[in-house]
Design a protein around this motif. Sequence first.
Motif, PDB file in Angstrom:
ATOM      1  N   THR A   1      -9.014   3.112   0.215  1.00  0.00           N
ATOM      2  CA  THR A   1      -7.921   3.879  -0.388  1.00  0.00           C
ATOM      3  C   THR A   1      -8.329   4.333  -1.786  1.00  0.00           C
ATOM      4  O   THR A   1      -9.408   3.985  -2.281  1.00  0.00           O
TER       5      THR A   1
ATOM      6  N   GLU B   1       0.834  -1.213   0.000  1.00  0.00           N
ATOM      7  CA  GLU B   1       0.000   0.000   0.000  1.00  0.00           C
ATOM      8  C   GLU B   1       0.867   1.260   0.000  1.00  0.00           C
ATOM      9  O   GLU B   1       0.645   2.187  -0.793  1.00  0.00           O
TER      10      GLU B   1
ATOM     11  N   LYS C   1       1.982   6.730  -6.793  1.00  0.00           N
ATOM     12  CA  LYS C   1       0.834   7.517  -7.243  1.00  0.00           C
ATOM     13  C   LYS C   1       1.051   9.018  -7.038  1.00  0.00           C
ATOM     14  O   LYS C   1       0.707   9.834  -7.890  1.00  0.00           O
TER      15      LYS C   1
ATOM     16  N   LEU D   1      -6.343   3.587  -4.330  1.00  0.00           N
ATOM     17  CA  LEU D   1      -5.499   2.744  -5.181  1.00  0.00           C
ATOM     18  C   LEU D   1      -6.350   1.842  -6.069  1.00  0.00           C
ATOM     19  O   LEU D   1      -7.446   1.433  -5.678  1.00  0.00           O
ATOM     20  N   ASN D   2      -5.829   1.524  -7.247  1.00  0.00           N
ATOM     21  CA  ASN D   2      -6.530   0.620  -8.164  1.00  0.00           C
ATOM     22  C   ASN D   2      -6.268  -0.824  -7.757  1.00  0.00           C
ATOM     23  O   ASN D   2      -5.110  -1.208  -7.556  1.00  0.00           O
TER      24      ASN D   2
ATOM     25  N   ASN E   1      -0.105   1.591 -11.172  1.00  0.00           N
ATOM     26  CA  ASN E   1      -0.149   0.389 -10.341  1.00  0.00           C
ATOM     27  C   ASN E   1      -1.533  -0.227 -10.300  1.00  0.00           C
ATOM     28  O   ASN E   1      -2.542   0.476 -10.216  1.00  0.00           O
TER      29      ASN E   1
ATOM     30  N   CYS F   1       2.681   1.742  -3.432  1.00  0.00           N
ATOM     31  CA  CYS F   1       1.765   2.192  -4.489  1.00  0.00           C
ATOM     32  C   CYS F   1       1.307   3.629  -4.266  1.00  0.00           C
ATOM     33  O   CYS F   1       1.140   4.393  -5.222  1.00  0.00           O
ATOM     34  N   GLU F   2       1.109   4.002  -3.016  1.00  0.00           N
ATOM     35  CA  GLU F   2       0.728   5.389  -2.715  1.00  0.00           C
ATOM     36  C   GLU F   2       1.859   6.349  -3.069  1.00  0.00           C
ATOM     37  O   GLU F   2       1.613   7.446  -3.592  1.00  0.00           O
TER      38      GLU F   2
END
Length: 371
Positions: free
Chosen positions: A52, A20, A27, A54-55, A35, A23-24
């Motif tokens: 979140t 996490e 991003k 996130l994808n 991601n 990826c953050e």
Amino acid sequence: MKILHLSAVKSWGGGENQIELLCEEFKSDFPEVENLILCVKNGLFHKKLKHTHLNFKTAPLSFNFDLRYSLKIVKICKEERIDLIHIHDPKALSLVVLADKFYNLPLMVFSKKTSFPIKNREQTLYKYNYPKLKRILCVSKKTKEIAAEKIKDQNRLKTIYHGISIKKQEQLSAEFNLRKELSLTEDVIIVGNIGNHIPAKDLSVFIEIAEKIIQQQKNLKFHFVQVGQFTPETSTFLKLLKTKKLESHISFLGFKENASTIIPQLDFLMLTSISEGVPNVIYEAFYHKTPVISTNVGGIPEIATHMENGLLADAKDAGKLAELLLFLQENKALISRFTENGYKKMVENFTTKQMAQQTLQEYKNVLNGRY
């Protein structure tokens, strides 16, 4: 650059937290990286990712070689035109190797986050030396040293330390007050341990330390707090508490969302692990300037130095760990020195920005054929 991150773990722990955070960081600061996370449907990581930006996608995983997960990898790689697959746990590595038998998948990298040796079994050696696996990113030098014993091409091994997001830590706030929730007065010294109930954390030693401290003849009050996901092992610990009559001295709180917010409320962080890559909780303790007492296993001595930014003892040595706890409590002048040193070391060496920069460079090396 499209990266598919694979997690085949149903629980939530330091490894999932690092996916996490990585990826953050990509991003926010490295927009050239797109991601996509594939996680286990209805697992704790899935539930966390829902909150979140996130994808992510999910796949069922009812047993170790659940073909549905492997076929989902194939589907995503086809539809999303994935450039590189980043694998985050051994089970996911098995499933992606299986998937590659159905479809010509992209090149891969793997994050080795523990210091457990690679087992000397044919299937295990095959997947860790798989031709398309071009990098094994080790969380510590010790992890790299252990992995090297079973990896044929040593050039695949790289050390990239994990880290914490300072920005995220600044935004977190505690959802509950430990002293209030546990009815502890201000004169009670709180000693905490954060980790899921798995053999590597050796929580029976944490209980043994508590027993030795409670029995000490000094005029000090202690309370021990353990935070982590319950497992089948938990019943053994609870029985041990009852046998030793320590129920009023140790609180097992179970899984807590954003457990790092508890760290500033601790007087000491105590780690009793018998095996570690590098636990995130030490980075978090350094950030929050909470003194660290730990076993000297895995990559821990690479970030925590005895009498410099913490205190270390051998694994399973409850007596020595208890002795170090009392020593630090009685020599409080050392605490500020240790915590300042720990904070400085963390900021300079162990942030998610540094982790993302180094990881991105390895992605580029693999995609550009620099094996």
